[in-house]
Design a protein around this motif. Sequence first.
Motif, PDB file in Angstrom:
ATOM      1  N   ASN A 324      40.650  29.646  40.616  1.00  0.00           N
ATOM      2  CA  ASN A 324      41.155  28.515  39.833  1.00  0.00           C
ATOM      3  C   ASN A 324      40.717  28.555  38.374  1.00  0.00           C
ATOM      4  OD1 ASN A 324      42.461  27.409  42.089  1.00  0.00           O
ATOM      5  ND2 ASN A 324      40.632  26.277  42.707  1.00  0.00           N
ATOM      6  N   SER A 325      39.662  29.327  38.074  1.00  0.00           N
ATOM      7  CA  SER A 325      39.174  29.394  36.696  1.00  0.00           C
ATOM      8  C   SER A 325      39.991  30.358  35.845  1.00  0.00           C
ATOM      9  CB  SER A 325      37.701  29.820  36.673  1.00  0.00           C
ATOM     10  OG  SER A 325      37.564  31.195  37.027  1.00  0.00           O
ATOM     11  N   GLN A 326      40.891  31.124  36.468  1.00  0.00           N
ATOM     12  CA  GLN A 326      41.708  32.092  35.758  1.00  0.00           C
ATOM     13  C   GLN A 326      43.183  31.696  35.791  1.00  0.00           C
ATOM     14  OE1 GLN A 326      39.185  35.606  37.804  1.00  0.00           O
ATOM     15  NE2 GLN A 326      40.906  36.327  36.588  1.00  0.00           N
ATOM     16  N   ASP A 327      43.970  32.293  34.923  1.00  0.00           N
ATOM     17  CA  ASP A 327      45.411  32.090  34.949  1.00  0.00           C
ATOM     18  C   ASP A 327      46.010  33.176  35.838  1.00  0.00           C
ATOM     19  OD1 ASP A 327      48.272  32.705  33.912  1.00  0.00           O
ATOM     20  OD2 ASP A 327      47.832  30.699  33.174  1.00  0.00           O
ATOM     21  N   LEU A 328      46.217  32.854  37.080  1.00  0.00           N
ATOM     22  CA  LEU A 328      46.723  33.820  38.054  1.00  0.00           C
ATOM     23  C   LEU A 328      47.965  33.270  38.750  1.00  0.00           C
ATOM     24  CD1 LEU A 328      43.274  34.904  39.570  1.00  0.00           C
ATOM     25  CD2 LEU A 328      44.619  36.090  37.834  1.00  0.00           C
ATOM     26  N   GLY A 329      48.744  32.495  38.006  1.00  0.00           N
ATOM     27  CA  GLY A 329      49.944  31.884  38.578  1.00  0.00           C
ATOM     28  C   GLY A 329      50.982  32.880  39.036  1.00  0.00           C
ATOM     29  N   GLN A 330      50.890  34.132  38.525  1.00  0.00           N
ATOM     30  CA  GLN A 330      51.863  35.151  38.897  1.00  0.00           C
ATOM     31  C   GLN A 330      51.589  35.729  40.278  1.00  0.00           C
ATOM     32  OE1 GLN A 330      49.343  35.520  36.936  1.00  0.00           O
ATOM     33  NE2 GLN A 330      48.503  37.607  36.918  1.00  0.00           N
ATOM     34  N   TYR A 331      50.432  35.390  40.872  1.00  0.00           N
ATOM     35  CA  TYR A 331      50.075  35.942  42.171  1.00  0.00           C
ATOM     36  C   TYR A 331      50.973  35.371  43.270  1.00  0.00           C
ATOM     37  CZ  TYR A 331      45.762  38.429  40.963  1.00  0.00           C
ATOM     38  OH  TYR A 331      44.844  39.333  40.467  1.00  0.00           O
ATOM     39  N   THR A 332      51.384  36.228  44.189  1.00  0.00           N
ATOM     40  CA  THR A 332      52.052  35.762  45.396  1.00  0.00           C
ATOM     41  C   THR A 332      51.000  35.185  46.329  1.00  0.00           C
ATOM     42  OG1 THR A 332      51.763  37.887  46.503  1.00  0.00           O
ATOM     43  CG2 THR A 332      53.781  37.592  45.167  1.00  0.00           C
ATOM     44  N   ALA A 333      51.456  34.556  47.408  1.00  0.00           N
ATOM     45  CA  ALA A 333      50.509  34.015  48.383  1.00  0.00           C
ATOM     46  C   ALA A 333      49.630  35.123  48.948  1.00  0.00           C
ATOM     47  CB  ALA A 333      51.266  33.305  49.508  1.00  0.00           C
ATOM     48  N   GLU A 334      50.243  36.302  49.170  1.00  0.00           N
ATOM     49  CA  GLU A 334      49.474  37.434  49.688  1.00  0.00           C
ATOM     50  C   GLU A 334      48.483  37.933  48.646  1.00  0.00           C
ATOM     51  OE1 GLU A 334      50.197  41.939  51.532  1.00  0.00           O
ATOM     52  OE2 GLU A 334      51.877  40.757  50.760  1.00  0.00           O
ATOM     53  N   GLY A 335      48.939  37.978  47.378  1.00  0.00           N
ATOM     54  CA  GLY A 335      48.050  38.421  46.309  1.00  0.00           C
ATOM     55  C   GLY A 335      46.857  37.497  46.151  1.00  0.00           C
ATOM     56  N   LYS A 336      47.117  36.195  46.242  1.00  0.00           N
ATOM     57  CA  LYS A 336      46.013  35.234  46.140  1.00  0.00           C
ATOM     58  C   LYS A 336      45.025  35.431  47.274  1.00  0.00           C
ATOM     59  CE  LYS A 336      44.832  30.330  46.082  1.00  0.00           C
ATOM     60  NZ  LYS A 336      45.316  28.928  46.051  1.00  0.00           N
ATOM     61  N   GLN A 337      45.537  35.629  48.494  1.00  0.00           N
ATOM     62  CA  GLN A 337      44.632  35.785  49.637  1.00  0.00           C
ATOM     63  C   GLN A 337      43.805  37.045  49.501  1.00  0.00           C
ATOM     64  OE1 GLN A 337      44.242  33.314  51.988  1.00  0.00           O
ATOM     65  NE2 GLN A 337      42.406  34.553  52.332  1.00  0.00           N
ATOM     66  N   ASN A 338      44.417  38.125  48.981  1.00  0.00           N
ATOM     67  CA  ASN A 338      43.663  39.359  48.767  1.00  0.00           C
ATOM     68  C   ASN A 338      42.557  39.135  47.736  1.00  0.00           C
ATOM     69  OD1 ASN A 338      45.216  40.792  50.583  1.00  0.00           O
ATOM     70  ND2 ASN A 338      46.628  41.568  49.014  1.00  0.00           N
ATOM     71  N   TYR A 339      42.873  38.368  46.676  1.00  0.00           N
ATOM     72  CA  TYR A 339      41.885  38.035  45.658  1.00  0.00           C
ATOM     73  C   TYR A 339      40.729  37.268  46.289  1.00  0.00           C
ATOM     74  CZ  TYR A 339      39.909  35.819  41.458  1.00  0.00           C
ATOM     75  OH  TYR A 339      39.066  35.368  40.476  1.00  0.00           O
ATOM     76  N   ILE A 340      41.052  36.245  47.059  1.00  0.00           N
ATOM     77  CA  ILE A 340      40.027  35.407  47.692  1.00  0.00           C
ATOM     78  C   ILE A 340      39.171  36.247  48.640  1.00  0.00           C
ATOM     79  CG2 ILE A 340      39.606  33.460  49.232  1.00  0.00           C
ATOM     80  CD1 ILE A 340      40.538  32.602  46.491  1.00  0.00           C
ATOM     81  N   ASN A 341      39.815  37.101  49.422  1.00  0.00           N
ATOM     82  CA  ASN A 341      39.074  37.907  50.397  1.00  0.00           C
ATOM     83  C   ASN A 341      38.101  38.864  49.707  1.00  0.00           C
ATOM     84  OD1 ASN A 341      40.378  36.676  52.527  1.00  0.00           O
ATOM     85  ND2 ASN A 341      41.899  38.291  52.781  1.00  0.00           N
ATOM     86  N   SER A 342      38.534  39.464  48.599  1.00  0.00           N
ATOM     87  CA  SER A 342      37.641  40.394  47.894  1.00  0.00           C
ATOM     88  C   SER A 342      36.444  39.653  47.326  1.00  0.00           C
ATOM     89  CB  SER A 342      38.399  41.118  46.780  1.00  0.00           C
ATOM     90  OG  SER A 342      38.797  40.221  45.753  1.00  0.00           O
ATOM     91  N   ARG A 343      36.643  38.431  46.841  1.00  0.00           N
ATOM     92  CA  ARG A 343      35.519  37.639  46.314  1.00  0.00           C
ATOM     93  C   ARG A 343      34.610  37.161  47.435  1.00  0.00           C
ATOM     94  NH1 ARG A 343      38.999  39.716  42.776  1.00  0.00           N
ATOM     95  NH2 ARG A 343      38.460  39.178  40.618  1.00  0.00           N
ATOM     96  N   LYS A 344      35.180  36.889  48.602  1.00  0.00           N
ATOM     97  CA  LYS A 344      34.347  36.505  49.739  1.00  0.00           C
ATOM     98  C   LYS A 344      33.453  37.672  50.155  1.00  0.00           C
ATOM     99  CE  LYS A 344      37.203  32.858  51.781  1.00  0.00           C
ATOM    100  NZ  LYS A 344      38.016  32.451  52.957  1.00  0.00           N
ATOM    101  N   ALA A 345      34.006  38.884  50.097  1.00  0.00           N
ATOM    102  CA  ALA A 345      33.198  40.074  50.401  1.00  0.00           C
ATOM    103  C   ALA A 345      32.053  40.200  49.396  1.00  0.00           C
ATOM    104  CB  ALA A 345      34.072  41.322  50.383  1.00  0.00           C
ATOM    105  N   TYR A 346      32.337  39.853  48.151  1.00  0.00           N
ATOM    106  CA  TYR A 346      31.307  39.879  47.109  1.00  0.00           C
ATOM    107  C   TYR A 346      30.233  38.838  47.397  1.00  0.00           C
ATOM    108  CZ  TYR A 346      29.294  39.335  42.400  1.00  0.00           C
ATOM    109  OH  TYR A 346      28.444  39.249  41.330  1.00  0.00           O
ATOM    110  N   VAL A 347      30.633  37.649  47.857  1.00  0.00           N
ATOM    111  CA  VAL A 347      29.673  36.610  48.232  1.00  0.00           C
ATOM    112  C   VAL A 347      28.755  37.124  49.342  1.00  0.00           C
ATOM    113  CG1 VAL A 347      29.417  34.346  49.334  1.00  0.00           C
ATOM    114  CG2 VAL A 347      31.095  34.662  47.501  1.00  0.00           C
ATOM    115  N   ASP A 348      29.338  37.805  50.318  1.00  0.00           N
ATOM    116  CA  ASP A 348      28.530  38.374  51.403  1.00  0.00           C
ATOM    117  C   ASP A 348      27.534  39.382  50.847  1.00  0.00           C
ATOM    118  OD1 ASP A 348      29.901  36.875  53.272  1.00  0.00           O
ATOM    119  OD2 ASP A 348      31.341  38.469  53.728  1.00  0.00           O
ATOM    120  N   TRP A 349      27.983  40.180  49.875  1.00  0.00           N
ATOM    121  CA  TRP A 349      27.112  41.184  49.268  1.00  0.00           C
ATOM    122  C   TRP A 349      25.965  40.530  48.511  1.00  0.00           C
ATOM    123  CZ3 TRP A 349      25.693  42.445  44.272  1.00  0.00           C
ATOM    124  CH2 TRP A 349      25.091  43.697  44.095  1.00  0.00           C
TER     125      TRP A 349
END
Length: 461
Positions: A324-349
């Motif tokens: 939400n802190s970035q301008d990523l309105g061009q992302y599809t629903a799948e693109g957004k989920q991939n973004y979220i998942n990669s950041r969740k992996a980072y949180v785990d790390w």
Amino acid sequence: MKKVVKASIIVLTSSLTVAGVGSSARASESISLTSQTNIESFQIAPLNYVLEGETQRFNDLPPKHWAYKVVNQAVRKSYVAGYPDGTFKPEKEVKRAEFIKMLVSGTNIKKGTGTAKWYTPFIEAAQQEEWIVNGDFKDNNVEKEMTRIEMAKIAVRAIGEAAKTDAEYMLVAAQKGIIHGLGKGELKPNDTTTRAQSVAVMERILTVRGGGKLEVDPLAIVAAQDWVGGRKDAWGNKIRTTNLPKNHADFVYILDYMPNAAYEMGHGPYTWDNNTKPVDLFAEKHLTEANLGQLKANVEEWFDLTLNLDYRTIDYKWADKMFNSQDLGQYTAEGKQNYINSRKAYVDWIKENKVVTKGKAIAEPSTIRLGKTAYIKVYYEYQVVSANKGAIVYTGKSANSIFYGYTDQHKPLYSKDYKMGQVIKVVSEMSVVANKSKGAGYWSSYRVNMPDLSANFVIVK
């Protein structure tokens, strides 16, 4: 009744400049209270008093330490204590709530009755006395580290004085002897404060409230006078007119806190034929203080999320906040989920490697230029407070950096000489969303676009 002090001018041959922050308006609203933090070091508990001739009480506070005497005085008054391991941790940063608790406890005013958090009754008491008011903390988070200007404002009010702007508060604090300079009178209003410094300020507050007078730092007064009288931008930052960068004509003004190397750094990979210099962009009259202020706040929000990590408190909500802190309105629903998942992996790390980092940033609107999109220079500082061995390099799919902002080219961090806690200062040029064809509506979202802190940056010495 509070009185507004018109600061008197002391003329000395020295002249110093400082960078400031915007002034805060008084209001009656309450400051919101956020998540709980550990306050063990500020518990008010009976202690064996440290008297003259007594052996050293804290193993990290020897008699030669500049704060040895004031800390012992504070301990005898029971508004601050050491840690169970026998340390005082004089250089540890103080949070806003911790200092407010010290102030309320040390002055023996009546506490509030709230029970939401451990600090609620102390915040209520300080608000009742008008020592803190709405707007003092721009993020409304009393658990963040306290800056020198925040402490100065509260201290000035606690001794029965008042002022209008941040600069005037600092001047009153300097003239009363509450705030001394760092080094040769440097005020550094946006720097955080330590336990030792906060205790020293507390003792000075109690001295003035008791009718005593304090020694002052003349150079700090000069610096504060310069801050009050000098030209400043819309956000209270001091503008300088000497020692200018070679390309100063490209900008509407040059700021004191921003080094020349940052102005002269060039555009790195972001150079195109349609580049518009900041001075030309501002001349088009499309930029307003309101939309620039919104852009500044959003960019700083992204930096706050990126640089301040703590494995003990971070959770998957961080991934949503980053999106939400970035301008990523061009992302599809799948693109957004991939973004979220990669950041969740980072949180785990972050959790796995027990990473704790700290940082702060100032986005500078006067440096905005246009290329294919818009770019803004940001001054920021960060440090790795603690992490498991080998965690300095994050090797996830989307980053090669401990920070999810691509700092992998910051050699001071990724070198064998880096020491935990070492502060790195950087100026980077950040991409933000803009569309020149929209005229006055340049800033379609006022947000960071595709952040890359290693694409175009300079390390500040």
